[in-house]
Write an enzyme that holds these catalytic residues in place. Structure first.
Site, short mmCIF file in Angstrom:
data_model
loop_
_atom_site.label_atom_id
_atom_site.label_comp_id
_atom_site.label_asym_id
_atom_site.label_seq_id
_atom_site.Cartn_x
_atom_site.Cartn_y
_atom_site.Cartn_z
N ASP A 352 3.34 -56.51 -12.23
CA ASP A 352 4.78 -56.66 -12.68
C ASP A 352 5.15 -58.08 -12.94
O ASP A 352 4.31 -58.96 -12.31
CB ASP A 352 5.63 -56.02 -11.59
N ASP A 623 4.32 -47.67 -7.19
CA ASP A 623 2.89 -48.63 -7.90
C ASP A 623 1.70 -47.63 -7.35
O ASP A 623 0.74 -48.19 -7.55
CB ASP A 623 2.95 -49.90 -7.34
N ASP A 716 -38.49 -67.04 4.71
CA ASP A 716 -37.23 -66.28 5.02
C ASP A 716 -36.34 -67.40 5.81
O ASP A 716 -35.10 -67.22 5.58
CB ASP A 716 -37.55 -65.12 6.17
#
Length: 878
Positions: A352, A623, A716
C-alpha cells in the site's frame, strides 16, 4: 500467541468431527440458550466491571494459560542430544563401527568419531543459541485482546485471557477464546479457518437453535476473525478446552514442508546416494586391482567419510540463524527462518502507499462544503463520526480527532450523544454513526466518495437542500479530483435526520442521504523512499502499489517517489479482465487504485502464476488473504492481529528501506549456502576422480585411510567461516530462487580441473622427487596430503566469487583466518605426527614445497581461466 496451525492443516468436511466435538457442541448449545444474566452469573463476572486482576490471576492458575499449542521449553541437554540426530553423523557412526570391527583400525575409528563429534558440537552450539534467540524473538511477537478488568478496558496478551473475561471485539480482531456474544452491532466473522468458506458469517446476541457448532449465532470460536462490526462477549472456554484446542489433539500438527526444506532434503538424499555409489565403486575397483578386500574396505570407508558433507546442516543452520539475528538488529523480526531465503528471492514487492511511501502521519488540510468553501459544520460532522465510531481508529480518524481537539471542536459538540452505529467494513467502504442533540437525531456517514454518493439523493448548497443532479455530481467529482491531484486523500460526508430506531437501524438506512462536503488530508512522501525504490529496482525488485485510495491521490504520490504511474488500473477494471488478460496487464502496470481485498489477492495470485516470487506488505484485516497467499507476507508490529498471524516477517518500522535490507540479507544467506555446496561437491568429486586414476596406475594407495580422515577434518574446519563470508554485490543484484540445478554442472567442470592438477602432482612426485616405488609410498602419500589440502583450502577463495579473489573480492576476515590456519595446520601435521607410525607421515624436502607453490599457482591460473569460460557459457558462477 495463537498459532494459525489450522491453516497449515487442511480441514476438510467433517473428517475431524469426533465425540469430543459433540460434547463441546452440546455444552455450547446449553450455554447459548441461557439468558445473558444467567451466563454472567454462572461465570462469576460482571458486564460493566469484568473480573478483577486477582480473579484473573487465580483463574489462570486453575485453568492454565489460554494457548492451544504448548511451546515446550528445553534445556541445553536436549539440544546436546538432538545434535547427534543427524543423517550425516549417523553415517559417520556406522562407518566408525565398520572401521573398528572389520578393519580393526582403532585410530581411524577415533578420528571418524572425532569428526562426527565436532560436527555435532558445532550444531549443538548453533541450535541452542538459535533457540535462546528465538525465545527472545517470540516474546516480541504476540496477539492481544481487549478485556474489561477492574471496570476498565485494557489490552492483555491472548494467553492471559481467562474464563469469565468480558471482551470487546472490533474489526481486525482475532477471537481470543471461545466466547458467547452479549451485545453486538453488525458483527460479521470470517470462519474460513474451520469451514474453508470465505463468505462473512453474521453473529448476533440471540440464539438461533442451530445444530452445528459453526452455525451457533451467538457463539464465536477461538481463531476466527472479525471482518466488521463490534460486540461485547463473555469468555466461556480457553486454551485446550476450546473447540480449536480440542481439534489440536485430533490432527497432526506438523508444519507444512516448505520449498526450501524440500530442496534441502532432496540435496541431502542426493549427497548420500552419491556417497554410497562412489564408495561402492572405489571398493570394487580397488579390490579388483589390488586383490585385497580388507584394504579395499578401509579405503572405501575413508572415501565415504571424505565425501560425506557433515558440515551441510551446520552451514545451512548458521546461515539462517545469522540472517535472522542480522535482520533483528535492523528492526525486522523473522517468524520463520526459512522465510529469509524467500525474501531474498522476491522480484515483485506489492504494498500500500500509506505509511510505506508516505510518512503515515496524515494531517487534516481542508474541510469544505459542496461549493468548495471552508465550512466549520463539515469539520464538526467529521469529528462526530470519527470520535464516536468504534473499532480500530484509522489514520483518518486520528487526524480528524487530533485536529478537532486542537481547535476546540470537541468542546463545541460536547452536548451531542451517540445513539447508534454501523461500523466500517471493506465492502461498504464507509462508517455511519447516529447522534442525538436537543431531542433530534442525525445520521452522519463518512467514507469513500463514490460509495457515499451512491447513497445520496440530495445535496446541501447554501443551507438549502437540492436534488443531486448529474451536473452537481460532476462538479463534486471535479472538486474532489482537484484536491486529489494535489496529493490529498479525500473523504466524503453525508447526513440525514430520519432514524428508524436502535434495533432496526442498518445499512439500508444509508440511502436517500444528503451530500454535505469533504474533508481532505495530506500525507507527504518519505524523503528516503524515492532512493529506496531505485535501490530495490537495482536489486531486481519491482515495486507495485495496491491501494484502496483514489486514483489521483495515488498518482500524485507515485509521481513524487518515482514509480511509473503512466498506467493505473482501478479495482473495477480488474474485475472486468479475465485471468489471461490480467496476467498480461499486471506485467505492464505498477499502480492499482481503489482495490478491495479480493482484488488485491487476485493480483498476488496472478503475479505468482506468472512465475514471480511475490512479497506483500500490509497491516489491515483486509490484507490477511494477500499476506497469506504471497510468497513472503510482511507486516508491521502495529498491524492488526490477523495481519500479524498471516505474515512471515514483522517489521518494527514501516519502511521500504527495512525490506531492502531483508532482501539483501536473504540473498547473502542463499549465496553462502550455495558456495558451500559447490565447494564441497567439486572438491569431493575431484578427489574421487583423482583416486580412481591413482588406483589404476600407482602400485600403492595415493592416500592412506587415516590420512584421508585427517585431511577431511582439517578441510571441514576451514569451512566453518563460510556462513560469515561476504557476498559480492554483483551476486546480490539478481533475485535468487532456490535452485540447485547448476550444482551437477559445476561439479562436473570443477572436479576434473582439480584432478588435472592432481595428475600433474602425481607426475612431479613420481619423476622429479623420485617417489616411484613401494619403498617411497609414505613420501608420496605425505606429498599428496599436503598439496591436495593446500590447493583445496586455497581454492575456497576462488570458488566463493566470480571475481579475482584477494584483489577484486576479499573474503570475510573470519573465513580468511580459518583457511590460513588450515593451510598452516596442513603443513605442520606431517611434521608433528611424523614420529607416530600409524599416520605414515614423512618430513618433506625444500624442493617439494617449491613444487607445491608451482602447482598451486598453476591451479589458480587454470581455475581463473575455466571460471571465465564457465561464466561465458553458463551465465552465473554461483
Amino acid at each position: 500467541m495463537i498459532r494459525l496451525f489450522f491453516i497449515k492443516n487442511k480441514l476438510k468436511g467433517k473428517s475431524l468431527i469426533s465425540n469430543n466435538d459433540e460434547v463441546i457442541l452440546k455444552k455450547y448449545k446449553e450455554i447459548a440458550q441461557k439468558e445473558k444474566t444467567e451466563v454472567i452469573r454462572e461465570f462469576k463476572t460482571d458486564l460493566e466491571t469484568g473480573l478483577t486482576k486477582k480473579e484473573a490471576e487465580q483463574r489462570i492458575k486453575e485453568d492454565g494459560e489460554n494457548v492451544v499449542i504448548k511451546d515446550e521449553t528445553h534445556s541445553w541437554f536436549y539440544f546436546f542430544v538432538t545434535a547427534f540426530k543427524d543423517k550425516f553423523i549417523f553415517i559417520l557412526f556406522v562407518l566408525a563401527l565398520i572401521n573398528k570391527f572389520v578393519g580393526d583400525d582403532m585410530l581411524g575409528t577415533i578420528i571418524i568419531l572425532a569428526i562426527g563429534f565436532v560436527s555435532a558440537m558445532i550444531k549443538f552450539v548453533q541450535n541452542y543459541s538459535t533457540y535462546k534467540f528465538n525465545c527472545k524473538l517470540k516474546d516480541k511477537m504476540f496477539t492481544t485482546a481487549m478485556v474489561v478488568r477492574n471496570g476498565k478496558e485494557q489490552t492483555v496478551r491472548t494467553e492471559k485471557v481467562v474464563k469469565g473475561d468480558i471482551i470487546h471485539l472490533n474489526a481486525g480482531a482475532i477471537i481470543p477464546a471461545d466466547v458467547m456474544i452479549l451485545e453486538n452491532k453488525d458483527l460479521f466473522l470470517n470462519q474460513s479457518v474451520f469451514t474453508g468458506e470465505s463468505a462473512p458469517v453474521e453473529k448476533t446476541a440471540e440464539f438461533n437453535g442451530a445444530n452445528e457448532i459453526f452455525s451457533l449465532s451467538n457463539v464465536c470460536l477461538m481463531g476466527t476473525s472479525v471482518i466488521s462490526g463490534k460486540a461485547t462477549a463473555v469468555v466461556i472456554n480457553t486454551g485446550f478446552s476450546t473447540y480449536l484446542g480440542s481439534m489440536g489433539k485430533q490432527i497432526d500438527n506438523k508444519k507444512e514442508i516448505t520449498n526450501f526444506e524440500k530442496g534441502m532434503d532432496g540435496i541431502t538424499k542426493l549427497l548420500i546416494k552419491y556417497m554410497l555409489v562412489v564408495s561402492v565403486a572405489v571398493f570394487i575397483i580397488y579390490a579388483f586391482i589390488r586383490k585385497n578386500i580388507l584394504e579395499a574396505i578401509l579405503f572405501a570407508l575413508s572415501v565415504a567419510v571424505g565425501i560425506t558433507p557433515t558440515m551441510l546442516p551446520m552451514i545451512v543452520n548458521v546461515n539462517l540463524t545469522k540472517g535472522t539475528k542480522t535482520l533483528a538488529k535492523k528492526k525486522t523480526l523473522v517468524k520463520n527462518m526459512q522465510a529469509i531465503q524467500n525474501l531474498g528471492a522476491i522480484d515483485v514487492l506489492c504494498t500500500d502507499k500509506t505509511g510505506t511511501l508516505t510518512l503515515d502521519k496524515i494531517v487534516l488540510q481542508k474541510y469544505v462544503n459542496v461549493e468548495g468553501e471552508e465550512d466549520l459544520s463539515i469539520l464538526e460532522y467529521a469529528f462526530l463520526n470519527s470520535y464516536y465510531s468504534t473499532g480500530m481508529k484509522n489514520l483518518v480518524d486520528k487526524a480528524v480527532i487530533s485536529y478537532g481537539i486542537k481547535y476546540k471542536v470537541k468542546d463545541q459538540v460536547a452536548d451531542y450523544e451517540k445513539i447508534d452505529e454501523i461500523p466500517f467494513d471493506y465492502t461498504r467502504k464507509k462508517v455511519s454513526v447516529v447522534v442525538k442533540h436537543d431531542d433530534y437525531y442525525r445520521i452522519i456517514t463518512k467514507g469513500a466518495l463514490e460509495e457515499v454518493l451512491k447513497g445520496c439523493s440530495l445535496v446541501k448548497i447554501n443551507n438549502e437542500y437540492m436534488e443531486l443532479t448529474p451536473e452537481i455530481m460532476q462538479n463534486i467529482n471535479k472538486n474532489a479530483e482537484d484536491l486529489a491531484r494535489q496529493g490529498m486523500q479525500v473523504i466524503a460526508l453525508a447526513s440525514k435526520k430520519e432514524y428508524r430506531g436502535k434495533d432496526i437501524f442498518n445499512s439500508d438506512d444509508e440511502k436517500e442521504m444528503v451530500f454535505i462536503g469533504f474533508v481532505a488530508f495530506l500525507d507527504p512522501p518519505k524523503k528516503e523512499v524515492k532512493n529506496t525504490i531505485k535501490e530495490l529496482k537495482k536489486y531486481g525488485v519491482t515495486t507495485k502499489i495496491l491501494t484502496g485510495d483514489s486514483q489521483y491521490a495515488t498518482e500524485n504520490i507515485c509521481n513524487l517517489v518515482g514509480i511509473d504511474e503512466s498506467q493505473i488500473l482501478l479495482g473495477t477494471d480488474v474485475d472486468k479482465l479475465s485471468d489471461i488478460e490480467l496476467a498480461k496487464t499486471v506485467e505492464e502496470v505498477n499502480v492499482f487504485a481503489r482495490m478491495n481485498p479480493l482484488q488485491k489477492e487476485r493480483i498476488i495470485k496472478v503475479l505468482r502464476n506468472n512465475g514471480h516470487v511475490v512479497g506483500y506488505m500490509g497491516d489491515g484485516v483486509n490484507d490477511a488473504p494477500s499476506l497469506h497467499n504471497a510468497d513472503v507476507g510482511i507486516c508491521v508490529n502495529t498491524a492488526t492481529d490477523i495481519a500479524k498471524e498471516a505474515s512471515d516477517i514483522i517489521l518494527l518500522e514501516k519502511s521500504l528501506k527495512v525490506i531492502l535490507n531483508g532482501v539483501i540479507e536473504g540473498r547473502k544467506v542463499y549465496g553462502n549456502i550455495i558456495k558451500y555446496m559447490k565447494m564441497a561437491l567439486s572438491s569431493d568429486f575431484g578427489d574421487v576422480f583423482s583416486i580412481f586414476i591413482a588406483s589404476i596406475f600407482l602400485p600403492f594407495l595415493p592416500l592412506l585411510p587415516i590420512q584421508m580422515l585427517i585431511q577431511d577434518f582439517l578441510y571441514d574446519f576451514s569451512q566453518i567461516g563460510i556462513p560469515y563470508d561476504d557476498v559480492d554485490e554483483e551476486f546480490l543484484i539478481k533475485p535468487r530462487k532456490w535452485d540447485t540445478k547448476g550444482l551437477s554442472t559445476f561439479m562436473n567442470v570443477m572436479g576434473p580441473v582439480s584432478s588435472i592438477i592432481d595428475v600433474l602432482a602425481f607426475l612431479a612426485f613420481w619423476f622429479i622427487l623420485g617417489y616411484n616405488g613401494v619403498a617411497q609410498e609414505n613420501y608420496f602419500q605425505t606429498a599428496w596430503f599436503i598439496e591436495c589440502l593446500i590447493s583445496e583450502t586455497l581454492i575456497i577463495h576462488f570458488i566463493r566469487t566470480a571475481k579475482t579473489p584477494f584483489v577484486q573480492s576479499k573474503a570475510n576476515p573470519i573465513l580468511t583466518c580459518l583457511t590460513m590456519v588450515t593451510i598452516v595446520g596442513t603443513i605442520l601435521a606431517p611434521i608433528l605426527l611424523h614420529n607416530i607410525k600409524a599416520f605414515h607421515f614423512e618430513i618433506m624436502p625444500p624442493l617439494y614445497y617449491l613444487i607445491v607453490v608451482g602447482l598451486t599457482i598453476l591451479y589458480i591460473i587454470l581455475v581463473q581461466i575455466v571460471k571465465k569460460i564457465y561464466i561465458k557459457k553458463v551465465g552465473d558462477w554461483l
